[in-house]
Write a protein that holds these residues in place. Sequence first.
Motif, PDB file in Angstrom:
ATOM      1  N   MET A   1      -1.413   5.682  10.294  1.00  0.00           N
ATOM      2  CA  MET A   1      -0.162   4.998   9.952  1.00  0.00           C
ATOM      3  C   MET A   1       0.921   5.500  10.894  1.00  0.00           C
ATOM      4  O   MET A   1       1.002   6.689  11.206  1.00  0.00           O
ATOM      5  N   ALA A   2       1.735   4.566  11.373  1.00  0.00           N
ATOM      6  CA  ALA A   2       2.732   4.915  12.380  1.00  0.00           C
ATOM      7  C   ALA A   2       3.956   4.034  12.219  1.00  0.00           C
ATOM      8  O   ALA A   2       3.886   2.959  11.616  1.00  0.00           O
ATOM      9  N   ARG A   3       5.043   4.474  12.772  1.00  0.00           N
ATOM     10  CA  ARG A   3       6.285   3.724  12.771  1.00  0.00           C
ATOM     11  C   ARG A   3       6.056   2.267  13.186  1.00  0.00           C
ATOM     12  O   ARG A   3       5.394   1.995  14.173  1.00  0.00           O
ATOM     13  N   GLY A   4       6.598   1.362  12.401  1.00  0.00           N
ATOM     14  CA  GLY A   4       6.446  -0.057  12.713  1.00  0.00           C
ATOM     15  C   GLY A   4       7.792  -0.698  12.941  1.00  0.00           C
ATOM     16  O   GLY A   4       8.694  -0.083  13.500  1.00  0.00           O
ATOM     17  N   GLN A   5       7.920  -1.938  12.463  1.00  0.00           N
ATOM     18  CA  GLN A   5       9.142  -2.701  12.699  1.00  0.00           C
ATOM     19  C   GLN A   5      10.182  -2.434  11.627  1.00  0.00           C
ATOM     20  O   GLN A   5      11.344  -2.200  11.919  1.00  0.00           O
ATOM     21  N   ILE A   6       9.744  -2.516  10.380  1.00  0.00           N
ATOM     22  CA  ILE A   6      10.686  -2.345   9.277  1.00  0.00           C
ATOM     23  C   ILE A   6      10.539  -0.917   8.768  1.00  0.00           C
ATOM     24  O   ILE A   6       9.948  -0.072   9.423  1.00  0.00           O
ATOM     25  N   ASP A   7      11.097  -0.608   7.607  1.00  0.00           N
ATOM     26  CA  ASP A   7      11.125   0.776   7.152  1.00  0.00           C
ATOM     27  C   ASP A   7       9.739   1.336   6.893  1.00  0.00           C
ATOM     28  O   ASP A   7       9.470   2.500   7.172  1.00  0.00           O
ATOM     29  N   SER A   8       8.846   0.511   6.347  1.00  0.00           N
ATOM     30  CA  SER A   8       7.522   1.039   6.027  1.00  0.00           C
ATOM     31  C   SER A   8       6.695   1.170   7.298  1.00  0.00           C
ATOM     32  O   SER A   8       6.849   0.391   8.234  1.00  0.00           O
ATOM     33  N   PRO A   9       5.809   2.196   7.349  1.00  0.00           N
ATOM     34  CA  PRO A   9       4.953   2.343   8.536  1.00  0.00           C
ATOM     35  C   PRO A   9       3.966   1.194   8.646  1.00  0.00           C
ATOM     36  O   PRO A   9       3.690   0.502   7.669  1.00  0.00           O
ATOM     37  N   ASP A  10       3.443   1.003   9.823  1.00  0.00           N
ATOM     38  CA  ASP A  10       2.372   0.037  10.016  1.00  0.00           C
ATOM     39  C   ASP A  10       1.034   0.792   9.973  1.00  0.00           C
ATOM     40  O   ASP A  10       0.996   2.018  10.014  1.00  0.00           O
ATOM     41  N   LEU A  11      -0.056   0.041   9.832  1.00  0.00           N
ATOM     42  CA  LEU A  11      -1.368   0.631   9.558  1.00  0.00           C
ATOM     43  C   LEU A  11      -2.431   0.041  10.460  1.00  0.00           C
ATOM     44  O   LEU A  11      -2.358  -1.128  10.824  1.00  0.00           O
ATOM     45  N   MET A  12      -3.462   0.857  10.772  1.00  0.00           N
ATOM     46  CA  MET A  12      -4.667   0.273  11.372  1.00  0.00           C
ATOM     47  C   MET A  12      -5.863   1.166  11.075  1.00  0.00           C
ATOM     48  O   MET A  12      -5.726   2.353  10.774  1.00  0.00           O
ATOM     49  N   ARG A  13      -7.030   0.551  11.140  1.00  0.00           N
ATOM     50  CA  ARG A  13      -8.301   1.269  11.026  1.00  0.00           C
ATOM     51  C   ARG A  13      -9.227   0.688  12.059  1.00  0.00           C
ATOM     52  O   ARG A  13      -9.510  -0.505  12.025  1.00  0.00           O
ATOM     53  N   GLY A  14      -9.729   1.519  12.949  1.00  0.00           N
ATOM     54  CA  GLY A  14     -10.625   1.035  13.990  1.00  0.00           C
ATOM     55  C   GLY A  14      -9.928   1.030  15.343  1.00  0.00           C
ATOM     56  O   GLY A  14     -10.470   1.465  16.340  1.00  0.00           O
ATOM     57  N   GLY A  15      -8.693   0.527  15.355  1.00  0.00           N
ATOM     58  CA  GLY A  15      -7.932   0.462  16.597  1.00  0.00           C
ATOM     59  C   GLY A  15      -7.718   1.834  17.228  1.00  0.00           C
ATOM     60  O   GLY A  15      -7.748   1.980  18.456  1.00  0.00           O
ATOM     61  N   GLU A  16      -7.508   2.853  16.375  1.00  0.00           N
ATOM     62  CA  GLU A  16      -7.276   4.210  16.909  1.00  0.00           C
ATOM     63  C   GLU A  16      -8.478   4.670  17.748  1.00  0.00           C
ATOM     64  O   GLU A  16      -8.309   5.345  18.765  1.00  0.00           O
ATOM     65  N   THR A  17      -9.680   4.287  17.324  1.00  0.00           N
ATOM     66  CA  THR A  17     -10.886   4.705  18.056  1.00  0.00           C
ATOM     67  C   THR A  17     -10.974   3.981  19.400  1.00  0.00           C
ATOM     68  O   THR A  17     -11.306   4.590  20.426  1.00  0.00           O
ATOM     69  N   GLN A  18     -10.638   2.699  19.401  1.00  0.00           N
ATOM     70  CA  GLN A  18     -10.598   1.961  20.666  1.00  0.00           C
ATOM     71  C   GLN A  18      -9.559   2.561  21.609  1.00  0.00           C
ATOM     72  O   GLN A  18      -9.795   2.695  22.810  1.00  0.00           O
ATOM     73  N   VAL A  19      -8.395   2.883  21.060  1.00  0.00           N
ATOM     74  CA  VAL A  19      -7.316   3.419  21.898  1.00  0.00           C
ATOM     75  C   VAL A  19      -7.755   4.716  22.570  1.00  0.00           C
ATOM     76  O   VAL A  19      -7.601   4.882  23.791  1.00  0.00           O
ATOM     77  N   PHE A  20      -8.337   5.633  21.805  1.00  0.00           N
ATOM     78  CA  PHE A  20      -8.722   6.900  22.432  1.00  0.00           C
ATOM     79  C   PHE A  20      -9.941   6.740  23.335  1.00  0.00           C
ATOM     80  O   PHE A  20     -10.156   7.539  24.241  1.00  0.00           O
ATOM     81  N   GLY A  21     -10.728   5.692  23.092  1.00  0.00           N
ATOM     82  CA  GLY A  21     -11.805   5.404  24.036  1.00  0.00           C
ATOM     83  C   GLY A  21     -11.295   4.843  25.354  1.00  0.00           C
ATOM     84  O   GLY A  21     -11.950   4.984  26.397  1.00  0.00           O
TER      85      GLY A  21
ATOM     86  N   LEU B   1       0.818  -1.209   0.000  1.00  0.00           N
ATOM     87  CA  LEU B   1       0.000   0.000   0.000  1.00  0.00           C
ATOM     88  C   LEU B   1       0.858   1.268   0.000  1.00  0.00           C
ATOM     89  O   LEU B   1       0.468   2.280  -0.583  1.00  0.00           O
ATOM     90  N   LEU B   2       2.001   1.220   0.665  1.00  0.00           N
ATOM     91  CA  LEU B   2       2.743   2.460   0.916  1.00  0.00           C
ATOM     92  C   LEU B   2       4.106   2.528   0.258  1.00  0.00           C
ATOM     93  O   LEU B   2       4.627   3.617   0.043  1.00  0.00           O
ATOM     94  N   GLU B   3       4.704   1.399  -0.032  1.00  0.00           N
ATOM     95  CA  GLU B   3       6.105   1.428  -0.460  1.00  0.00           C
ATOM     96  C   GLU B   3       6.308   0.925  -1.877  1.00  0.00           C
ATOM     97  O   GLU B   3       7.438   0.672  -2.287  1.00  0.00           O
ATOM     98  N   GLY B   4       5.231   0.750  -2.599  1.00  0.00           N
ATOM     99  CA  GLY B   4       5.397   0.410  -4.003  1.00  0.00           C
ATOM    100  C   GLY B   4       5.716  -1.044  -4.306  1.00  0.00           C
ATOM    101  O   GLY B   4       6.117  -1.361  -5.423  1.00  0.00           O
ATOM    102  N   LEU B   5       5.551  -1.943  -3.334  1.00  0.00           N
ATOM    103  CA  LEU B   5       5.713  -3.363  -3.641  1.00  0.00           C
ATOM    104  C   LEU B   5       4.591  -3.769  -4.601  1.00  0.00           C
ATOM    105  O   LEU B   5       3.404  -3.637  -4.262  1.00  0.00           O
TER     106      LEU B   5
END
Lengths: 326, 326
Positions: free
Chosen positions: B129-149, A243-247
Amino acid sequence: MDADPPRSDAAAAQPAGTPRLIGLDWGSSALRAWLLGDAGRILARRESAAGALGLDADGFHAALLALCADWLEAWPRLPVVACGMVGSREGWREAPRVRAPAGFEQLAAALLAFDEALGRPFRIVPGVMARGQIDSPDLMRGGETQVFGALRHRDGLFVLPGTHSRWVEVRGRRIVALRTYMTGEIYALMRRHSTLARMCTDPDDSPARQADALRAFDEGVDHAAAHPGSLTHLLFTARTEALLEGLAAHQVPAYLSGLLIGTELADAAAWSPHDLVPTLVARSELSSRYAHALHRLRVRARVADGDSAAAGLYALARHAGLLDAA
Amino acid sequence: MDADPPRSDAAAAQPAGTPRLIGLDWGSSALRAWLLGDAGRILARRESAAGALGLDADGFHAALLALCADWLEAWPRLPVVACGMVGSREGWREAPRVRAPAGFEQLAAALLAFDEALGRPFRIVPGVMARGQIDSPDLMRGGETQVFGALRHRDGLFVLPGTHSRWVEVRGRRIVALRTYMTGEIYALMRRHSTLARMCTDPDDSPARQADALRAFDEGVDHAAAHPGSLTHLLFTARTEALLEGLAAHQVPAYLSGLLIGTELADAAAWSPHDLVPTLVARSELSSRYAHALHRLRVRARVADGDSAAAGLYALARHAGLLDAA
């Protein structure tokens, strides 16, 4: 039934010879058959997708006839030896496993005679159970035959890529330890049934696409080796990279394959005895991926040449005295 | 359409109240809906299996009506806020992601207005989208709402079990890092599509069977924690344990679950910042498995009470001024 002599593209390209044995490697997802001559020379080879998984007794018979009816008819007394899941509890007839340490002689002595199925000498090679990672032993069927077909010294460490990949340790010509990885099966699940499946396409054969796929494979191997223990996270990075890095979609399958093979190699290399150089038992395109990844991870390895399963089947048949009768 | 007042088992058990918002958590595999009153009090809750995966625009509308037509009809101007895969590119309407560090205010400001879909205020929460393990960011949808709740302090580490399990790091009330594990999805693939599937049955509800399953779950957690990096091998041990060690068919699913959850926890605990105690965002029976496994691995953890997604949706709606109009 056709009364012409047996036909096969491979046979046509081979010099003629007297057949001594029909060898079968009948795994869960494929049936491979060889017509073998003196000294185990391969006179013809064939393969079908009629894997042992899900066949019933009639299904096994029909699948064998579909692939080899002409061979069976042309040589009515030619013996048949089969290895693989065909001998499991869900196979054609169960050949109870041999417990490690398991040498060639133990295997040969434990061949299951099932002559009534084909009206000729028909033997099924038993599987092996051996010390694994946790308390329970690990298991294989088919791999033992490949190992003894490839064994050239007293000791060895063999890598058998496949749906279920095996690492097999041999000491003093006996299988002593064994470790199974579900690498190929998990790859297939990801490729076909996962939420990543719709992000995947197969690469075509153009050199540019093949080079793209190899780069993605290497990236997967590197990530897996750098983050042992993170596989269930890393698999998701196929999505973020796409989605983000062009793979590209034609790179995603290779990336997944790299993650899974890299995970297996990093883990197995740590488990394996360090005095043995792994021997990759070549079989398919998969083996070249393993060889490439081993090289990338700087693990020294050998590649066994020839067709180890056919060689193992022939050696077992000879040891069991089946070839004298032909 | 039914002209009776809205009916719901949950609503019937709740004291009456004036509805202020319909909240939707619309993930890939389920749609959950809440009727929320003053201060976010839950007046009614419903759930269906109409996950966002594979629905088209008509499908989304129909699935929402199938679950909530009576609510929508009874309160024609009641606003709706939705989070989850409904806002992805393959969802009903894409709500572009917010890049970390992402606070509550950034999320509220980036709500996607999609009023024309329902003829009333309708907002979709963006993913993160936020810093993950490898170079590309990691992603979520829905989790952000649970977290702020669920967020009660400036900093926190949240664990959101599910098809895709998330570990989310919050600093200064902003999501700064994120890590996704495909734990639930791989479990489902193993349970339904793998060669292990036919060795599995679901345990019935008898206490003895439940205790059997828990023992197998614990064994899986222990094996995974003791052998990090070996998951693709350990999954195969479900087969060997079942064939050789008496692991019963109703224990195999729990053993697989233990292996996968144990792998996630061991890996995430190593990755996670050590100054933060993980908060498990409760949601289902799955959360109690996570809590049990965390305890077994001696990882101290909290459990968030209440329904974090509903609380987050209500807070976002209030911040966006949607509740004033109702």
